[in-house]
Scaffold this motif. Sequence first.
Motif, PDB file in Angstrom:
ATOM      1  N   THR A  76       0.809  -1.224   0.000  1.00 29.94           N
ATOM      2  CA  THR A  76       0.000   0.000   0.000  1.00 29.94           C
ATOM      3  C   THR A  76       0.841   1.273   0.000  1.00 29.94           C
ATOM      4  N   ARG A  77       2.151   1.179   0.131  1.00 22.59           N
ATOM      5  CA  ARG A  77       3.003   2.363   0.187  1.00 22.59           C
ATOM      6  C   ARG A  77       3.090   3.026  -1.199  1.00 22.59           C
ATOM      7  N   PRO A  78       3.132   4.369  -1.246  1.00 17.39           N
ATOM      8  CA  PRO A  78       3.161   5.062  -2.544  1.00 17.39           C
ATOM      9  C   PRO A  78       4.295   4.611  -3.454  1.00 17.39           C
ATOM     10  N   ARG A  79       5.483   4.341  -2.914  1.00 11.62           N
ATOM     11  CA  ARG A  79       6.587   3.935  -3.782  1.00 11.62           C
ATOM     12  C   ARG A  79       6.318   2.590  -4.460  1.00 11.62           C
ATOM     13  N   ALA A  80       5.572   1.718  -3.778  1.00 13.42           N
ATOM     14  CA  ALA A  80       5.197   0.445  -4.384  1.00 13.42           C
ATOM     15  C   ALA A  80       4.062   0.626  -5.393  1.00 13.42           C
ATOM     16  N   LEU A  81       3.112   1.490  -5.082  1.00 10.95           N
ATOM     17  CA  LEU A  81       1.991   1.724  -5.988  1.00 10.95           C
ATOM     18  C   LEU A  81       2.464   2.392  -7.281  1.00 10.95           C
ATOM     19  N   GLU A  82       3.388   3.331  -7.170  1.00  9.67           N
ATOM     20  CA  GLU A  82       3.912   3.980  -8.374  1.00  9.67           C
ATOM     21  C   GLU A  82       4.749   3.002  -9.194  1.00  9.67           C
ATOM     22  N   THR A  83       5.420   2.092  -8.525  1.00  6.54           N
ATOM     23  CA  THR A  83       6.152   1.046  -9.233  1.00  6.54           C
ATOM     24  C   THR A  83       5.185   0.165 -10.014  1.00  6.54           C
ATOM     25  N   ALA A  84       4.085  -0.213  -9.374  1.00  8.39           N
ATOM     26  CA  ALA A  84       3.080  -1.032 -10.045  1.00  8.39           C
ATOM     27  C   ALA A  84       2.513  -0.310 -11.259  1.00  8.39           C
ATOM     28  N   ALA A  85       2.254   0.984 -11.122  1.00  2.00           N
ATOM     29  CA  ALA A  85       1.711   1.753 -12.246  1.00  2.00           C
ATOM     30  C   ALA A  85       2.691   1.787 -13.413  1.00  2.00           C
ATOM     31  N   ALA A  86       3.998   1.862 -13.097  1.00  2.00           N
ATOM     32  CA  ALA A  86       5.017   1.925 -14.143  1.00  2.00           C
ATOM     33  C   ALA A  86       5.240   0.585 -14.818  1.00  2.00           C
ATOM     34  N   VAL A  87       5.013  -0.500 -14.088  1.00  3.15           N
ATOM     35  CA  VAL A  87       5.370  -1.836 -14.576  1.00  3.15           C
ATOM     36  C   VAL A  87       4.192  -2.564 -15.209  1.00  3.15           C
ATOM     37  N   CYS A  88       2.993  -2.347 -14.703  1.00  2.17           N
ATOM     38  CA  CYS A  88       1.885  -3.259 -14.995  1.00  2.17           C
ATOM     39  C   CYS A  88       1.010  -2.863 -16.175  1.00  2.17           C
ATOM     40  N   ASN A  89       1.219  -1.686 -16.768  1.00  2.00           N
ATOM     41  CA  ASN A  89       0.530  -1.298 -18.007  1.00  2.00           C
ATOM     42  C   ASN A  89      -0.988  -1.470 -17.907  1.00  2.00           C
ATOM     43  N   GLY A  90      -1.555  -1.005 -16.793  1.00  4.48           N
ATOM     44  CA  GLY A  90      -3.000  -1.041 -16.634  1.00  4.48           C
ATOM     45  C   GLY A  90      -3.572  -2.351 -16.122  1.00  4.48           C
ATOM     46  N   ARG A  91      -2.713  -3.358 -15.887  1.00  7.17           N
ATOM     47  CA  ARG A  91      -3.192  -4.629 -15.347  1.00  7.17           C
ATOM     48  C   ARG A  91      -3.776  -4.436 -13.954  1.00  7.17           C
ATOM     49  N   GLU A  92      -4.695  -5.319 -13.585  1.00  4.23           N
ATOM     50  CA  GLU A  92      -5.247  -5.283 -12.229  1.00  4.23           C
ATOM     51  C   GLU A  92      -4.159  -5.636 -11.222  1.00  4.23           C
ATOM     52  N   VAL A  93      -4.069  -4.852 -10.163  1.00  6.48           N
ATOM     53  CA  VAL A  93      -3.093  -5.074  -9.095  1.00  6.48           C
ATOM     54  C   VAL A  93      -3.849  -5.170  -7.775  1.00  6.48           C
ATOM     55  N   MET A  94      -3.557  -6.216  -7.013  1.00 10.23           N
ATOM     56  CA  MET A  94      -4.161  -6.370  -5.689  1.00 10.23           C
ATOM     57  C   MET A  94      -3.287  -5.657  -4.674  1.00 10.23           C
ATOM     58  N   VAL A  95      -3.814  -4.594  -4.098  1.00 13.52           N
ATOM     59  CA  VAL A  95      -3.068  -3.764  -3.155  1.00 13.52           C
ATOM     60  C   VAL A  95      -3.342  -4.254  -1.741  1.00 13.52           C
ATOM     61  N   ASP A  96      -2.287  -4.589  -1.007  1.00 12.26           N
ATOM     62  CA  ASP A  96      -2.470  -5.230   0.292  1.00 12.26           C
ATOM     63  C   ASP A  96      -1.391  -4.777   1.266  1.00 12.26           C
ATOM     64  N   ALA A  97      -1.817  -4.290   2.431  1.00 13.35           N
ATOM     65  CA  ALA A  97      -0.878  -3.860   3.470  1.00 13.35           C
ATOM     66  C   ALA A  97      -0.083  -5.023   4.041  1.00 13.35           C
ATOM     67  N   LEU A  98      -0.465  -6.243   3.735  1.00 13.03           N
ATOM     68  CA  LEU A  98       0.292  -7.408   4.183  1.00 13.03           C
ATOM     69  C   LEU A  98       1.738  -7.329   3.712  1.00 13.03           C
ATOM     70  N   PHE A  99       2.004  -6.610   2.607  1.00 12.69           N
ATOM     71  CA  PHE A  99       3.331  -6.591   1.993  1.00 12.69           C
ATOM     72  C   PHE A  99       4.134  -5.330   2.305  1.00 12.69           C
ATOM     73  N   ILE A 100       3.690  -4.486   3.237  1.00 12.34           N
ATOM     74  CA  ILE A 100       4.457  -3.285   3.553  1.00 12.34           C
ATOM     75  C   ILE A 100       5.798  -3.647   4.193  1.00 12.34           C
ATOM     76  N   GLU A 101       6.709  -2.695   4.169  1.00 17.13           N
ATOM     77  CA  GLU A 101       8.041  -2.944   4.692  1.00 17.13           C
ATOM     78  C   GLU A 101       8.016  -3.178   6.205  1.00 17.13           C
ATOM     79  N   ALA A 102       8.938  -4.016   6.676  1.00 17.20           N
ATOM     80  CA  ALA A 102       9.140  -4.155   8.119  1.00 17.20           C
ATOM     81  C   ALA A 102       9.654  -2.818   8.649  1.00 17.20           C
ATOM     82  N   PRO A 103       9.216  -2.392   9.813  1.00 22.54           N
ATOM     83  CA  PRO A 103       9.550  -1.047  10.299  1.00 22.54           C
ATOM     84  C   PRO A 103      11.034  -0.884  10.623  1.00 22.54           C
TER      85      PRO A 103
END
Length: 204
Positions: A76-103
């Motif tokens: 869910t972090r912006p740097r990951a979401l912007e990466t998905a937008a750059a890589v996935c070419n409009g594909r559906e992406v499942m956004v999940d806080a389960l994958f956020i960075e360890a603090p």
Amino acid sequence: MRVGPGVTRVHAPLRPGAIILARHGEPALSRKCLITARQYGEWWGRYEVGGLRAGQIPPRELVAAAEGAGAIYASTRPRALETAAAVCNGREVMVDALFIEAPLPPPRLPDWIRLSPRWWGVVSRFCWHLSDRHHQEETRAAAAARAEQAAQVLIGRAEGGQDVLVLAHGYFNHMVGRRLQADGWHLVQNQGFRYWSQRRFEKR
């Protein structure tokens, strides 16, 4: 080939797809500064809500991994979401806080100690591993449990036979990768943990 009466057709078991753990692109927030531990806590807060440095082009290999994936996850972090937008070419992406960075809670050290954010990250991660009390932050044990949960989610998806791509963060991807290996998945491609890199796991 025809199957005669009384002969049972045997289907080959479905081979799981690959699980690809990719790190986000380079963030916009600069690491070229010397700051105190307290200031590093503030820097990390800005890092967590910041996006990518402008003008980056994702590697073709990572774009191809997204094109071939049956399921794509992003933190869910912006740097990951912007990466998905750059890589996935409009594909559906499942956004999940389960994958956020360890603090990375900074250690309580005096202000005369000044390091770059990169080195504060190393020191903070080391201290995070040594203690289970982190000023209301997620503990190492809790993050390990989350990594196991994430690994099982990805394995469940991959067992359907399609590749699964995760666009997330360096250290938590490392934790998930260790859980995958403990469950019998093999690291068959390793680009390390630099920005835009990917690590591919397969079940053999």
